[in-house]
Design a protein around this motif. Structure first.
Motif, PDB file in Angstrom:
ATOM      1  N   UNK A 120       0.846  -1.204   0.000  1.00 55.80           N
ATOM      2  CA  UNK A 120       0.000   0.000   0.000  1.00 55.80           C
ATOM      3  C   UNK A 120       0.875   1.245   0.000  1.00 55.80           C
ATOM      4  N   UNK A 121       0.472   2.209  -0.795  1.00 59.27           N
ATOM      5  CA  UNK A 121       1.143   3.506  -0.819  1.00 59.27           C
ATOM      6  C   UNK A 121       0.533   4.341   0.299  1.00 59.27           C
ATOM      7  N   UNK A 122       1.268   4.523   1.395  1.00 61.02           N
ATOM      8  CA  UNK A 122       0.700   5.170   2.580  1.00 61.02           C
ATOM      9  C   UNK A 122       1.133   6.628   2.741  1.00 61.02           C
ATOM     10  N   UNK A 123       2.080   7.084   1.929  1.00 59.44           N
ATOM     11  CA  UNK A 123       2.513   8.487   2.016  1.00 59.44           C
ATOM     12  C   UNK A 123       2.823   8.993   0.616  1.00 59.44           C
ATOM     13  N   UNK A 124       2.177  10.116   0.250  1.00 58.27           N
ATOM     14  CA  UNK A 124       2.479  10.802  -1.002  1.00 58.27           C
ATOM     15  C   UNK A 124       2.497  12.304  -0.734  1.00 58.27           C
ATOM     16  N   UNK A 125       3.280  13.073  -1.489  1.00 58.15           N
ATOM     17  CA  UNK A 125       3.291  14.534  -1.311  1.00 58.15           C
ATOM     18  C   UNK A 125       1.927  15.142  -1.654  1.00 58.15           C
ATOM     19  N   UNK A 126       1.615  16.256  -1.029  1.00 59.41           N
ATOM     20  CA  UNK A 126       0.311  16.904  -1.217  1.00 59.41           C
ATOM     21  C   UNK A 126       0.058  17.355  -2.654  1.00 59.41           C
ATOM     22  N   UNK A 127       1.076  17.811  -3.351  1.00 59.57           N
ATOM     23  CA  UNK A 127       0.838  18.328  -4.704  1.00 59.57           C
ATOM     24  C   UNK A 127       0.721  17.229  -5.756  1.00 59.57           C
ATOM     25  N   UNK A 128       0.960  15.971  -5.371  1.00 62.58           N
ATOM     26  CA  UNK A 128       0.770  14.852  -6.295  1.00 62.58           C
ATOM     27  C   UNK A 128      -0.722  14.576  -6.389  1.00 62.58           C
ATOM     28  N   UNK A 129      -1.248  14.563  -7.604  1.00 63.50           N
ATOM     29  CA  UNK A 129      -2.692  14.407  -7.795  1.00 63.50           C
ATOM     30  C   UNK A 129      -3.124  12.954  -7.844  1.00 63.50           C
ATOM     31  N   UNK A 130      -2.310  12.088  -8.414  1.00 62.31           N
ATOM     32  CA  UNK A 130      -2.664  10.686  -8.533  1.00 62.31           C
ATOM     33  C   UNK A 130      -1.370   9.895  -8.525  1.00 62.31           C
ATOM     34  N   UNK A 131      -1.350   8.784  -7.799  1.00 60.51           N
ATOM     35  CA  UNK A 131      -0.162   7.936  -7.766  1.00 60.51           C
ATOM     36  C   UNK A 131      -0.604   6.480  -7.803  1.00 60.51           C
ATOM     37  N   UNK A 132       0.207   5.649  -8.461  1.00 66.16           N
ATOM     38  CA  UNK A 132      -0.117   4.221  -8.521  1.00 66.16           C
ATOM     39  C   UNK A 132       1.168   3.413  -8.460  1.00 66.16           C
ATOM     40  N   UNK A 133       1.023   2.186  -7.945  1.00 67.55           N
ATOM     41  CA  UNK A 133       2.146   1.265  -7.841  1.00 67.55           C
ATOM     42  C   UNK A 133       2.228   0.417  -9.105  1.00 67.55           C
ATOM     43  N   UNK A 134       3.445   0.079  -9.523  1.00 65.17           N
ATOM     44  CA  UNK A 134       3.597  -0.796 -10.687  1.00 65.17           C
ATOM     45  C   UNK A 134       3.146  -2.217 -10.357  1.00 65.17           C
ATOM     46  N   UNK A 135       3.230  -2.586  -9.090  1.00 67.58           N
ATOM     47  CA  UNK A 135       2.761  -3.887  -8.621  1.00 67.58           C
ATOM     48  C   UNK A 135       2.352  -3.723  -7.168  1.00 67.58           C
ATOM     49  N   UNK A 136       1.295  -4.434  -6.751  1.00 71.73           N
ATOM     50  CA  UNK A 136       0.889  -4.314  -5.348  1.00 71.73           C
ATOM     51  C   UNK A 136       1.113  -5.609  -4.570  1.00 71.73           C
ATOM     52  N   UNK A 137       1.791  -6.574  -5.182  1.00 70.53           N
ATOM     53  CA  UNK A 137       2.055  -7.837  -4.503  1.00 70.53           C
ATOM     54  C   UNK A 137       3.534  -7.955  -4.163  1.00 70.53           C
ATOM     55  N   UNK A 138       3.794  -8.326  -2.924  1.00 71.63           N
ATOM     56  CA  UNK A 138       5.152  -8.562  -2.454  1.00 71.63           C
ATOM     57  C   UNK A 138       5.197 -10.002  -1.957  1.00 71.63           C
ATOM     58  N   UNK A 139       5.962 -10.834  -2.648  1.00 72.23           N
ATOM     59  CA  UNK A 139       6.068 -12.234  -2.275  1.00 72.23           C
ATOM     60  C   UNK A 139       7.066 -12.392  -1.122  1.00 72.23           C
ATOM     61  N   UNK A 140       6.838 -13.410  -0.296  1.00 70.85           N
ATOM     62  CA  UNK A 140       7.765 -13.649   0.814  1.00 70.85           C
ATOM     63  C   UNK A 140       7.926 -15.143   1.080  1.00 70.85           C
ATOM     64  N   UNK A 141       9.061 -15.477   1.698  1.00 66.72           N
ATOM     65  CA  UNK A 141       9.322 -16.849   2.168  1.00 66.72           C
ATOM     66  C   UNK A 141       9.869 -16.764   3.580  1.00 66.72           C
ATOM     67  N   UNK A 142       9.633 -17.797   4.333  1.00 67.22           N
ATOM     68  CA  UNK A 142      10.136 -17.854   5.706  1.00 67.22           C
ATOM     69  C   UNK A 142      11.586 -18.344   5.691  1.00 67.22           C
ATOM     70  N   UNK A 143      12.410 -17.768   6.540  1.00 69.13           N
ATOM     71  CA  UNK A 143      13.796 -18.191   6.701  1.00 69.13           C
ATOM     72  C   UNK A 143      13.949 -18.911   8.023  1.00 69.13           C
ATOM     73  N   UNK A 144      14.850 -19.897   8.077  1.00 68.52           N
ATOM     74  CA  UNK A 144      15.089 -20.627   9.328  1.00 68.52           C
ATOM     75  C   UNK A 144      16.136 -19.957  10.163  1.00 68.52           C
TER      76      UNK A 144
END
Length: 144
Positions: A120-144
Motif C-alpha cells: 500500500x502507498x501510505x505516504x504521497x506529497x500533497x501536490x501529487x494528484x494521482x499515484x499508482x504502484x507498478x505492482x501491489x504484490x510482495x512475495x515472501x518466504x520464511x527463513x530458518x
C-alpha cells in the motif's frame, strides 16, 4: 429539482471568460434567481482561472514490512516498487523516494495461505494528484 454540474472543459491556458447572469430560473446551471427575490449588483462577471500543466514522474520506493514478530524471519521480493505519479509541471524534480512510503502488513497474512502481501502507498506529497504502484504484490518466504 435536478441540476447539471457546470464544468470547465478543455482549458489549456490562463483563460478570461465572461459569464452572463440571467435573472430567471436557470436549471441547466443550478442557479435559481428571481427578479423579486434578488437584485444583482453586476450583470456580468469576469473570471480568471490559472491552470497548471501536469506531467508524470516515476520513482523507485523501498518496501517496508510492518508487524513482523521478533521470532519470525522472512525474505521478500521485490524490495523496491516503482511509483508513477502525476504532478504540476512546476513541481517536477522536487520529489524523491523519501517523499513516498510503501508498506506491507505481515499481520494480514497470518490467517491465510497466501505467499504474498499487499503493498500500500501510505505516504504521497500533497501536490501529487494521482499515484499508482507498478505492482501491489510482495512475495515472501520464511527463513530458518
Amino acid at each position: 429539482m435536478k441540476f447539471k454540474i457546470f464544468k470547465f472543459k478543455k482549458i489549456k491556458s490562463t483563460n478570461n471568460t465572461a459569464i452572463r447572469i440571467i435573472q430567471k430560473l436557470n436549471i441547466d446551471y443550478g442557479m435559481v434567481i428571481s427578479e423579486t427575490q434578488v437584485k444583482l449588483s453586476h450583470s456580468d462577471v469576469i473570471t480568471k482561472i490559472e491552470v497548471d500543466k501536469f506531467t508524470e514522474g516515476t520513482v523507485e520506493v523501498p518496501v517496508l514490512i510492518k508487524n513482523i514478530p521478533q521470532d519470525v524471519s522472512i525474505n521478500y521480493f521485490p524490495k523496491h516498487i516503482s511509483v508513477t505519479y502525476y504532478l504540476p509541471l512546476s513541481d517536477y524534480g522536487k520529489f524523491q523516494a523519501s517523499n513516498f512510503k510503501i508498506e506491507c502488513d505481515y499481520k494480514d497474512t497470518l490467517n491465510s495461505d497466501f505467499t504474498f502481501m499487499i503493498a500500500e502507498l501510505v505516504k504521497i506529497p500533497k501536490s501529487v494528484k494521482k499515484a499508482r504502484l507498478s505492482s501491489d504484490k510482495v512475495e515472501f518466504i520464511f527463513l530458518k
